[in-house]
Motif scaffolding. Structure first.
Motif, PDB file in Angstrom:
ATOM      1  N   PRO A   1       0.825  -1.210   0.000  1.00  0.00           N
ATOM      2  CA  PRO A   1       0.000   0.000   0.000  1.00  0.00           C
ATOM      3  C   PRO A   1       0.861   1.263   0.000  1.00  0.00           C
TER       4      PRO A   1
ATOM      5  N   THR B   1      -7.449   0.388 -11.140  1.00  0.00           N
ATOM      6  CA  THR B   1      -7.991   1.524 -10.397  1.00  0.00           C
ATOM      7  C   THR B   1      -9.487   1.319 -10.161  1.00  0.00           C
TER       8      THR B   1
ATOM      9  N   GLY C   1     -10.253  -0.973  -7.406  1.00  0.00           N
ATOM     10  CA  GLY C   1      -9.840  -0.537  -6.081  1.00  0.00           C
ATOM     11  C   GLY C   1      -8.437  -0.939  -5.673  1.00  0.00           C
ATOM     12  N   HIS C   2      -7.660  -1.523  -6.578  1.00  0.00           N
ATOM     13  CA  HIS C   2      -6.301  -1.951  -6.252  1.00  0.00           C
ATOM     14  C   HIS C   2      -5.288  -0.812  -6.345  1.00  0.00           C
ATOM     15  N   LEU C   3      -5.567   0.196  -7.175  1.00  0.00           N
ATOM     16  CA  LEU C   3      -4.655   1.321  -7.373  1.00  0.00           C
ATOM     17  C   LEU C   3      -5.387   2.639  -7.194  1.00  0.00           C
ATOM     18  N   THR C   4      -4.622   3.683  -6.907  1.00  0.00           N
ATOM     19  CA  THR C   4      -5.132   5.056  -6.962  1.00  0.00           C
ATOM     20  C   THR C   4      -4.261   5.798  -7.963  1.00  0.00           C
TER      21      THR C   4
ATOM     22  N   THR D   1       0.737   6.856  -9.953  1.00  0.00           N
ATOM     23  CA  THR D   1      -0.113   5.700  -9.656  1.00  0.00           C
ATOM     24  C   THR D   1       0.472   4.971  -8.462  1.00  0.00           C
TER      25      THR D   1
ATOM     26  N   ALA E   1      -3.303   1.029  -3.728  1.00  0.00           N
ATOM     27  CA  ALA E   1      -4.321   1.555  -2.808  1.00  0.00           C
ATOM     28  C   ALA E   1      -4.058   1.081  -1.378  1.00  0.00           C
TER      29      ALA E   1
END
Length: 92
Positions: free
Chosen positions: A46, A75, A78-81, A88, A91
């Protein structure tokens, strides 16, 4: 706790992404799945920053569109922001 590799640490990313093409399906789906599994196994932590789209595409020998689609899908799940100008990240 070891410091996570920087997004420009090409040898680390090459090792982490080794074998991502070894499965059937479109390239963006293969990349998505490989990165998702790396996140779920804790290989990507994270807050860790991923390489920029162009750098990732170059490293993997794919089009930028392939990299963008995989990152967009991660994204959406919900795995990345992703934030323009900040990059990038995995998350929380």
């Amino acid at each position: 706790m070891p410091t996570p590799p920087s997004p420009t640490d090409a040898p680390h990313w090459a090792a982490l992404l080794r074998g991502w093409r070894d499965h059937p399906g479109p390239l963006h789906t293969r990349l998505h799945t490989h990165l998702q599994h790396a996140i779920e196994r804790g290989e990507l932590t994270p807050g860790q920053r991923l390489p920029a789209e162009r750098a990732l595409a170059t490293l993997l020998g794919v089009s930028r569109a392939t990299a963008v689609t995989a990152l967009d899908d991660l994204t959406a799940s919900g795995h990345l922001t992703r934030h323009v100008g900040r990059g990038t990240h995995v998350a929380p």
